[in-house]
Design a protein around this motif. Structure first.
Motif, PDB file in Angstrom:
ATOM      1  N   GLU A  74     -10.648 -12.997   5.623  1.00 34.99           N
ATOM      2  CA  GLU A  74      -9.364 -13.573   5.207  1.00 34.99           C
ATOM      3  C   GLU A  74      -9.488 -15.088   5.263  1.00 34.99           C
ATOM      4  O   GLU A  74      -9.772 -15.663   6.311  1.00 34.99           O
ATOM      5  CB  GLU A  74      -8.239 -13.099   6.125  1.00 34.99           C
ATOM      6  CG  GLU A  74      -6.879 -13.668   5.759  1.00 34.99           C
ATOM      7  CD  GLU A  74      -5.786 -13.204   6.701  1.00 34.99           C
ATOM      8  OE1 GLU A  74      -5.309 -14.040   7.496  1.00 34.99           O
ATOM      9  OE2 GLU A  74      -5.422 -12.012   6.653  1.00 34.99           O
ATOM     10  N   SER A 130      -9.329 -11.282   1.400  1.00 40.29           N
ATOM     11  CA  SER A 130      -7.940 -11.730   1.271  1.00 40.29           C
ATOM     12  C   SER A 130      -7.928 -13.251   1.231  1.00 40.29           C
ATOM     13  O   SER A 130      -8.509 -13.894   2.107  1.00 40.29           O
ATOM     14  CB  SER A 130      -7.090 -11.219   2.430  1.00 40.29           C
ATOM     15  OG  SER A 130      -5.776 -11.742   2.368  1.00 40.29           O
ATOM     16  N   LYS A 170      -7.175  -9.435  -2.281  1.00 42.83           N
ATOM     17  CA  LYS A 170      -5.800  -9.906  -2.375  1.00 42.83           C
ATOM     18  C   LYS A 170      -5.818 -11.409  -2.619  1.00 42.83           C
ATOM     19  O   LYS A 170      -6.587 -12.134  -1.984  1.00 42.83           O
ATOM     20  CB  LYS A 170      -5.021  -9.593  -1.093  1.00 42.83           C
ATOM     21  CG  LYS A 170      -4.794  -8.121  -0.843  1.00 42.83           C
ATOM     22  CD  LYS A 170      -3.988  -7.916   0.440  1.00 42.83           C
ATOM     23  CE  LYS A 170      -3.752  -6.437   0.706  1.00 42.83           C
ATOM     24  NZ  LYS A 170      -2.968  -6.219   1.957  1.00 42.83           N
TER      25      LYS A 170
END
Length: 432
Positions: free
Chosen positions: A301, A328, A362
């Motif tokens: 992330e 992400s 994402k």
């Protein structure tokens, strides 16, 4: 309801009433004493004492008298929790020390103290029943007897926030917890360039280190062989030496450190499976710094803090994570300073994870800039096993949002099974 109505609540066993009253703040539990003679002293059986200095306390004397009476009248021989929050009233250190001493006398299991001024009583130093301890002081806090060491044989969770001088108080407390499993240390500010900060804790599983104004230890050494969750945040200006993090699984870095210090931090986490990383304005030269290989990393992330989030940084991480499965990316909702028109970077070689392992991605707070579109198109064209791409949109214009979504949906995809999901204010959800 008729004269034969039975008050089933009042007829409950004392143990059940104690559990019910223990679920609410103590000031509300005490108020039940006015209901009837049966309820007058029910609150004294509570196993949780939760006190704060908010309404209806109007001054220090009223508040102190209330806490004294609660602890003095409590009939239970063991309390699970004693929580004291004094954020509006400046309670004297002697009073806080006395209340903590009373909680220890009642065989407290969990102690949660948040006060302006703090002095710990001697009885706490050797409390055998304590399993969880949280201490937060808005000002400097002292230990009463510098010669008396802590011996807390059952404490597994320790959460400490100090204003300064952690070596004089917090570390002394940490060393007295031989079975510690979870440690959170928050230091407002510390300038100790001559000191070495060591964490030699073989039982530790979770470690959270944060600072607000900055820590300047000469060196921070982590020797925690059973640690599986590491969180470090704030402007640390110390060299981190990772002696043993052989069990590490999850890492979160939200740092303001120079690039060469970041490389040292990454050296110790090569076995981690999950990494959450926030870029900062200190890392201006990161694109030119060679990152280490992270062969076990499955989850990544990356978060932009609003300064400069170049896509070259994303690809540097992707190149370092050959087995990455989930990516992400969170771009900043508010950006500081002027943005360049384009900082798009196309890598010379497609990262290995995009060819064989990357399955979900994402992209949050997408503003549909040219760089955003080019990056997402590149990922779709080259991620051969991607199954899901989720894009969170920030544009307020429905027509523009739909037009750019349509453009992305028409982009060729290397993975025939890839689905694209859009989430935004203008529409609840769309997918293809």
């Amino acid at each position: 309801m008729g004269s034969n109505h039975v008050d089933r609540l009042s007829n409950m066993p004392d143990e059940v009433l104690s559990e019910i009253l223990s679920l609410m703040p103590t000031k509300f539990a005490v108020r039940t004493s006015i209901l009837s003679k049966r309820w007058r002293y029910n609150w004294t059986l509570v196993t949780n004492i939760d006190i704060d200095d908010s309404h209806p306390y109007h001054d220090l004397k009223i508040f102190s008298t209330f806490v004294d009476r609660v602890l003095g009248l409590c009939k239970t021989t063991e309390i699970r929790l004693f929580r004291l929050r004094c954020m509006q009233i400046w309670v004297q250190k002697s009073s806080v020390s006395k209340w903590i001493d009373e909680a220890v006398r009642l065989n407290v299991s969990e102690l949660d103290i948040h006060v302006m001024l703090l002095e710990l009583p001697l009885s706490l130093f050797t409390c055998k029943t304590l399993t969880k301890l949280k201490i937060e002081s808005n000002k400097y806090w002292d230990i009463m007897d510098w010669q008396t060491p802590f011996n807390l044989p059952c404490v597994k969770t320790l959460d400490v926030a100090v204003f300064c001088n952690p070596s004089r108080n917090a570390f002394k407390l940490i060393r007295g917890c031989p079975v510690l499993e979870s440690l959170s240390l928050d230091i407002a500010a510390c300038s100790a360039p001559e000191e070495e900060c060591r964490f030699d804790i073989p039982t530790l599983k979770q470690l959270k280190l944060t600072t607000f104004k900055g820590c300047n230890f000469k060196k921070v050494v982590l020797n925690v062989p059973n640690l599986d969750d590491l969180f470090i945040a704030g402007p640390w200006h110390s060299l981190f030496v990772m002696e043993d993090l052989s069990s590490l699984v999850s890492v979160t870095y939200s740092l303001s450190v120079m690039d060469h210090l970041l490389v040292e931090l990454l050296k110790g986490i090569i076995g981690a499976k999950s990494l959450s990383f926030r870029t900062t304005n200190y890392m201006k030269d990161l694109p030119g710094v060679p990152l280490l290989n992270l062969p076990n990393l499955k989850h990544l992330e990356l978060t932009d803090d609003g300064y400069k989030f170049e896509q070259i940084i994303i690809f540097k991480f992707l190149e370092s994570c050959s087995e990455l499965e989930h990516l992400s990316i969170k771009t900043a909702q508010v950006r500081w300073g002027n943005e360049p028109e384009s900082c798009w970077f196309k890598p010379h070689i497609v990262p290995a994870c995009m060819l064989k392992t990357l399955r979900t991605m994402k992209y949050e707070n997408c503003k549909w800039r040219k760089d955003d579109i080019k990056f997402l198109e590149y990922m779709l064209r080259n991620a051969e096993v991607l199954k899901t791409l989720t894009v969170t949109c920030k544009s307020e214009l429905l027509e523009e949002q739909m037009r750019l979504c349509a453009k992305l949906l028409k982009c060729p995809r290397a993975s025939r099974y890839c689905e694209i999901h859009f989430v935004g204010k203008s529409f609840e959800s769309a997918s293809s």
